[in-house]
Motif scaffolding. Structure first.
Motif, mmCIF file in Angstrom:
data_model
loop_
_atom_site.group_PDB
_atom_site.id
_atom_site.type_symbol
_atom_site.label_atom_id
_atom_site.label_comp_id
_atom_site.label_asym_id
_atom_site.label_seq_id
_atom_site.Cartn_x
_atom_site.Cartn_y
_atom_site.Cartn_z
ATOM 1 N N GLY A 62 -97.899 -16.458 -5.611
ATOM 2 C CA GLY A 62 -97.955 -15.814 -6.440
ATOM 3 C C GLY A 62 -96.579 -16.195 -6.554
ATOM 4 O O GLY A 62 -95.438 -16.173 -5.995
ATOM 5 N N PRO A 88 -100.069 -15.484 -10.159
ATOM 6 C CA PRO A 88 -99.595 -14.449 -10.579
ATOM 7 C C PRO A 88 -98.166 -14.191 -11.066
ATOM 8 O O PRO A 88 -97.554 -15.085 -10.259
ATOM 9 C CB PRO A 88 -100.771 -13.743 -9.707
ATOM 10 C CG PRO A 88 -100.334 -14.044 -8.544
ATOM 11 C CD PRO A 88 -101.403 -15.775 -9.436
ATOM 12 N N GLN A 117 -98.765 -9.286 -12.641
ATOM 13 C CA GLN A 117 -100.382 -8.433 -12.100
ATOM 14 C C GLN A 117 -99.973 -7.441 -11.953
ATOM 15 O O GLN A 117 -100.992 -6.466 -11.518
ATOM 16 C CB GLN A 117 -100.674 -9.852 -11.167
ATOM 17 C CG GLN A 117 -101.663 -9.230 -10.152
ATOM 18 C CD GLN A 117 -102.467 -9.978 -8.889
ATOM 19 O OE1 GLN A 117 -101.087 -10.190 -8.327
ATOM 20 N NE2 GLN A 117 -103.954 -10.363 -10.072
#
Length: 294
Positions: A62, A88, A117
């Motif tokens: 991410g 994310p 997130q």
């Protein structure tokens, strides 16, 4: 009374005793439930493995933003989501900013932090020298196994997925782009005592810390970077810099200077790769550096 041999078939739900109809039905249900459980047993481990895999993928890769300017990070994250809805985004900020932003988001839904997130707040992060210490420590606080760190003034033009394929298992631990606007003189001349920091070869230039791709294996290196960064600050506070050092050079001697020292010191243990300049394009500064105007 001697029971008939057919009593042995009770687990299969077949019972030829003189029990009541309800008892026969209950026994039949239990028997068939047992059969179903036995048939599904080989698949239970597969289901658990699939669930664990999904959970691992949530923290597998991410984007990470680290800043005390939360609203600026939100704007950057919105752009990231458009380019990469599949990955994310996590934010690391100071604990006080996290509390302030969370309270503001509760009052004003337009400031909602839903683009992230995860929002992580760090305590005891001094801001005397800007966000550099927060940045270095925040990179170690990433929730991902493979992380693309971005400064909040960087915006992606296209997919960054190829970067993730180069970092992690059987690949590199740390990747960044050379600093295009680096100063040409030997930074060791900035110190009154040249033995304060190890001599670094002039063919080992700085890298820019605005785009960094790294894996969890780089954590010891990130700790080394922080230690050298704090040492640089201490030497500056002690007045060990030459008197003619400009504010520009003071900025230069901060995180990227210590990052260069750390990379050179860890070059035998860190699996490090220099990315092509298009992965952190600063065209104007690159042209100025080539023309000798920086």
């Amino acid at each position: 009374e001697r029971r008939p041999c057919t009593e042995l078939m009770v687990p299969l739900g077949i019972r030829f005793s003189r029990a009541s109809t309800s008892k026969r039905a209950t026994a039949a249900f239990r028997g068939w439930a047992l059969v179903a459980a036995l048939l599904l047993l080989p698949y239970a481990s597969l289901l658990a493995e699939a669930r664990n895999t999904r959970e691992a993928q949530v923290g597998e890769a991410g984007f990470l933003l680290v800043t005390s300017l939360v609203q600026e990070a939100v704007r950057t994250a919105v752009v990231l989501q458009r380019v990469h809805p599949d990955l994310p985004i996590a934010l690391v900020t100071t604990a006080s900013q996290k509390a302030k932003s969370s309270a503001g988001a509760a009052r004003d839904k337009s400031r909602d932090l839903h683009v992230f997130q995860q929002v992580i707040g760090l305590d005891n992060v001094e801001q005397t020298w800007g966000s550099r210490l927060l940045k270095i420590r925040g990179m170690r606080a990433t929730p991902f196994n493979r992380t693309i760190y971005l400064d909040t003034d960087i915006f992606p033009c296209s997919s960054l997925s190829p970067l993730l394929g180069m970092v992690g298992a059987h690949a590199y631990d740390f990747m960044a782009v050379h600093e295009p606007n680096r100063e040409l003189e030997d930074p060791q001349r900035s110190w009154k005592d040249s033995s304060v920091f190890p001599d670094v070869s002039p063919i080992f230039p700085q890298v820019n810390s605005g785009v960094v791709v790294y894996s969890r294996r780089a954590y010891p290196f990130l700790k080394l970077w922080e230690e050298l960064y704090l040492k640089v600050l201490q030497e500056i506070d002690k007045g060990h810099l030459h008197g003619d050092v400009t504010p520009k050079k003071r900025r230069y001697l901060r995180d990227q200077y210590s990052l260069r020292l750390a990379l050179f010191q860890a070059s035998n243990s860190l699996h490090f790769y220099v990315l092509p300049p298009e992965w952190n394009c600063r065209l104007e500064k690159l042209i100025r550096w080539v023309l000798g105007q920086s």
